[in-house]
Design a protein around this motif. Structure first.
Motif, PDB file in Angstrom:
ATOM      1  N   PRO A  70       0.786  -1.246   0.000  1.00  0.00           N
ATOM      2  CA  PRO A  70       0.000   0.000   0.000  1.00  0.00           C
ATOM      3  C   PRO A  70       0.809   1.283   0.000  1.00  0.00           C
ATOM      4  CG  PRO A  70      -0.134  -1.134   2.132  1.00  0.00           C
ATOM      5  CD  PRO A  70       0.509  -2.092   1.173  1.00  0.00           C
ATOM      6  N   GLY A  71       2.032   1.243   0.497  1.00  0.00           N
ATOM      7  CA  GLY A  71       2.858   2.448   0.508  1.00  0.00           C
ATOM      8  C   GLY A  71       3.245   2.943  -0.869  1.00  0.00           C
ATOM      9  N   LEU A  72       3.130   2.092  -1.902  1.00  0.00           N
ATOM     10  CA  LEU A  72       3.470   2.489  -3.273  1.00  0.00           C
ATOM     11  C   LEU A  72       2.406   3.368  -3.909  1.00  0.00           C
ATOM     12  CD1 LEU A  72       4.809  -0.811  -4.925  1.00  0.00           C
ATOM     13  CD2 LEU A  72       6.144   1.129  -4.116  1.00  0.00           C
ATOM     14  N   ASN A  73       1.209   3.315  -3.381  1.00  0.00           N
ATOM     15  CA  ASN A  73       0.092   3.994  -4.017  1.00  0.00           C
ATOM     16  C   ASN A  73       0.408   5.460  -4.309  1.00  0.00           C
ATOM     17  OD1 ASN A  73      -2.732   3.962  -4.873  1.00  0.00           O
ATOM     18  ND2 ASN A  73      -3.111   5.297  -3.121  1.00  0.00           N
ATOM     19  N   GLY A  74       0.250   5.853  -5.576  1.00  0.00           N
ATOM     20  CA  GLY A  74       0.468   7.237  -5.966  1.00  0.00           C
ATOM     21  C   GLY A  74       1.903   7.641  -6.206  1.00  0.00           C
ATOM     22  N   LEU A  75       2.855   6.728  -6.017  1.00  0.00           N
ATOM     23  CA  LEU A  75       4.275   7.096  -6.130  1.00  0.00           C
ATOM     24  C   LEU A  75       4.881   6.819  -7.502  1.00  0.00           C
ATOM     25  CD1 LEU A  75       5.686   5.990  -2.643  1.00  0.00           C
ATOM     26  CD2 LEU A  75       4.803   8.217  -3.374  1.00  0.00           C
ATOM     27  N   GLY A  76       4.124   6.191  -8.398  1.00  0.00           N
ATOM     28  CA  GLY A  76       4.608   5.996  -9.770  1.00  0.00           C
ATOM     29  C   GLY A  76       5.681   4.946  -9.910  1.00  0.00           C
ATOM     30  N   ILE A  77       5.675   3.927  -9.044  1.00  0.00           N
ATOM     31  CA  ILE A  77       6.703   2.895  -9.111  1.00  0.00           C
ATOM     32  C   ILE A  77       6.176   1.606  -8.486  1.00  0.00           C
ATOM     33  CG2 ILE A  77       7.741   3.443  -6.865  1.00  0.00           C
ATOM     34  CD1 ILE A  77      10.503   2.987  -8.177  1.00  0.00           C
ATOM     35  N   SER A  78       6.697   0.469  -8.925  1.00  0.00           N
ATOM     36  CA  SER A  78       6.393  -0.825  -8.307  1.00  0.00           C
ATOM     37  C   SER A  78       7.458  -1.825  -8.734  1.00  0.00           C
ATOM     38  CB  SER A  78       4.991  -1.329  -8.696  1.00  0.00           C
ATOM     39  OG  SER A  78       4.882  -1.484 -10.096  1.00  0.00           O
ATOM     40  N   ILE A  79       7.374  -3.037  -8.197  1.00  0.00           N
ATOM     41  CA  ILE A  79       8.381  -4.056  -8.479  1.00  0.00           C
ATOM     42  C   ILE A  79       7.740  -5.433  -8.382  1.00  0.00           C
ATOM     43  CG2 ILE A  79       9.152  -4.289  -6.078  1.00  0.00           C
ATOM     44  CD1 ILE A  79      12.062  -4.460  -7.184  1.00  0.00           C
ATOM     45  N   ALA A  80       8.370  -6.413  -8.986  1.00  0.00           N
ATOM     46  CA  ALA A  80       7.896  -7.794  -8.910  1.00  0.00           C
ATOM     47  C   ALA A  80       9.091  -8.726  -9.057  1.00  0.00           C
ATOM     48  CB  ALA A  80       6.869  -8.094  -9.999  1.00  0.00           C
ATOM     49  N   ARG A  81       8.890  -9.973  -8.607  1.00  0.00           N
ATOM     50  CA  ARG A  81       9.899 -11.004  -8.788  1.00  0.00           C
ATOM     51  C   ARG A  81       9.428 -11.952  -9.881  1.00  0.00           C
ATOM     52  NH1 ARG A  81      13.121 -14.886  -4.615  1.00  0.00           N
ATOM     53  NH2 ARG A  81      13.435 -16.654  -6.029  1.00  0.00           N
ATOM     54  N   LEU A  82      10.332 -12.319 -10.785  1.00  0.00           N
ATOM     55  CA  LEU A  82      10.033 -13.268 -11.849  1.00  0.00           C
ATOM     56  C   LEU A  82      10.868 -14.525 -11.651  1.00  0.00           C
ATOM     57  CD1 LEU A  82       8.894 -14.201 -14.593  1.00  0.00           C
ATOM     58  CD2 LEU A  82      10.729 -12.879 -15.693  1.00  0.00           C
ATOM     59  N   ASP A  83      10.191 -15.679 -11.553  1.00  0.00           N
ATOM     60  CA  ASP A  83      10.858 -16.977 -11.490  1.00  0.00           C
ATOM     61  C   ASP A  83      10.518 -17.765 -12.748  1.00  0.00           C
ATOM     62  OD1 ASP A  83      12.105 -17.463  -8.641  1.00  0.00           O
ATOM     63  OD2 ASP A  83      10.195 -16.450  -8.279  1.00  0.00           O
ATOM     64  N   LEU A  84      11.556 -18.267 -13.405  1.00  0.00           N
ATOM     65  CA  LEU A  84      11.377 -19.083 -14.606  1.00  0.00           C
ATOM     66  C   LEU A  84      12.093 -20.412 -14.407  1.00  0.00           C
ATOM     67  CD1 LEU A  84      12.077 -16.428 -17.408  1.00  0.00           C
ATOM     68  CD2 LEU A  84       9.904 -17.576 -17.017  1.00  0.00           C
ATOM     69  N   ALA A  85      11.316 -21.491 -14.329  1.00  0.00           N
ATOM     70  CA  ALA A  85      11.918 -22.823 -14.274  1.00  0.00           C
ATOM     71  C   ALA A  85      12.542 -23.136 -15.632  1.00  0.00           C
ATOM     72  CB  ALA A  85      10.858 -23.861 -13.924  1.00  0.00           C
ATOM     73  N   PRO A  86      13.431 -24.152 -15.724  1.00  0.00           N
ATOM     74  CA  PRO A  86      13.940 -24.548 -17.036  1.00  0.00           C
ATOM     75  C   PRO A  86      12.777 -24.813 -17.986  1.00  0.00           C
ATOM     76  CG  PRO A  86      15.215 -25.607 -15.326  1.00  0.00           C
ATOM     77  CD  PRO A  86      14.075 -24.913 -14.631  1.00  0.00           C
ATOM     78  N   GLY A  87      12.827 -24.207 -19.151  1.00  0.00           N
ATOM     79  CA  GLY A  87      11.727 -24.326 -20.106  1.00  0.00           C
ATOM     80  C   GLY A  87      10.607 -23.341 -19.861  1.00  0.00           C
TER      81      GLY A  87
END
Length: 208
Positions: A77-94
């Motif tokens: 919730p602290g991101l609201n209105g700040l124009g930024i965010s982040i995420a984690r991406l996990d990719l298994a083989p294939g």
């Protein structure tokens, strides 16, 4: 002259007093086009500005062998209105994140483990393709189609940041084949035959 001097400082301090430092999301209020309403500052705590969900790998036992763990305004919730965010991406083989767009944000991806083959396609249909290794960064302009594929034999991990707390997501394959759009229209607009459309709808859960 003295009056003008004091008037100048009065205007400065008045402007500063009206500055809003943050707008922590109030999940009890409706969400609008501009985002969530602001939580009462008296109810804001330091925990609103901390998110601890990106240290754990996402579940990649699915059709695409990929997982995205978001830290968007809805989770952070602290991101609201700040124009930024982040995420984690996990990719298994294939693993693959199919062709998709983020209508509301530019994306910046940094690889922290493994290697990822990725590209975006410009509005002139020019392809910008690269295999990224640990430490490499790639940017995807807002709204353009792009994808990520695990390019090695080990799990790949990346962190992706966005220029919006709510970047939006539309995966092309799901847009065509995971809804109830009549198959005849899908065939006409994709140049695929009936058997191919039927197969893809069966895989992705579409009807019609």
């Amino acid at each position: 002259m003295i009056r003008l001097f004091f008037l100048f400082f009065f205007l400065i301090f008045s402007c500063e007093a009206s500055v809003q430092d943050f707008c922590v999301a109030d999940f009890t209020a409706p969400e609008g086009p501009a985002g969530y309403s602001c939580k009462n500052p008296a109810n804001v705590t330091v925990d609103d500005f901390v998110f601890s969900g990106l240290g754990k790998a996402g579940n990649t036992t699915n059709l695409i062998k990929a997982a995205v763990t978001p830290a968007f305004a809805a989770q952070f919730p602290g991101l609201n209105g700040l124009g930024i965010s982040i995420a984690r991406l996990d990719l298994a083989p294939g693993g693959v994140v199919p062709m998709h767009t983020h209508p509301g944000a530019t994306e910046l991806l940094v690889v922290v483990q493994g290697s990822i083959a990725t590209a975006f396609i410009s509005s002139a249909n020019t392809v910008y393709l690269k295999t990224l290794k640990k430490g490499d960064i790639m940017v995807y302009p807002q709204g353009l189609l792009h994808f990520q594929i695990n390019a090695g034999g080990i799990p790949a991990i990346a962190f992706v940041s966005f220029s919006s707390p709510n970047p939006g997501l539309q995966i092309t394959d799901f847009a065509f084949f995971a809804n109830n759009l009549p198959s005849i229209l899908v065939e006409k607009t994709t140049f695929l035959d009936a058997a191919q459309v039927k197969k893809l709808k069966a895989v992705l859960g579409g009807t019609g």
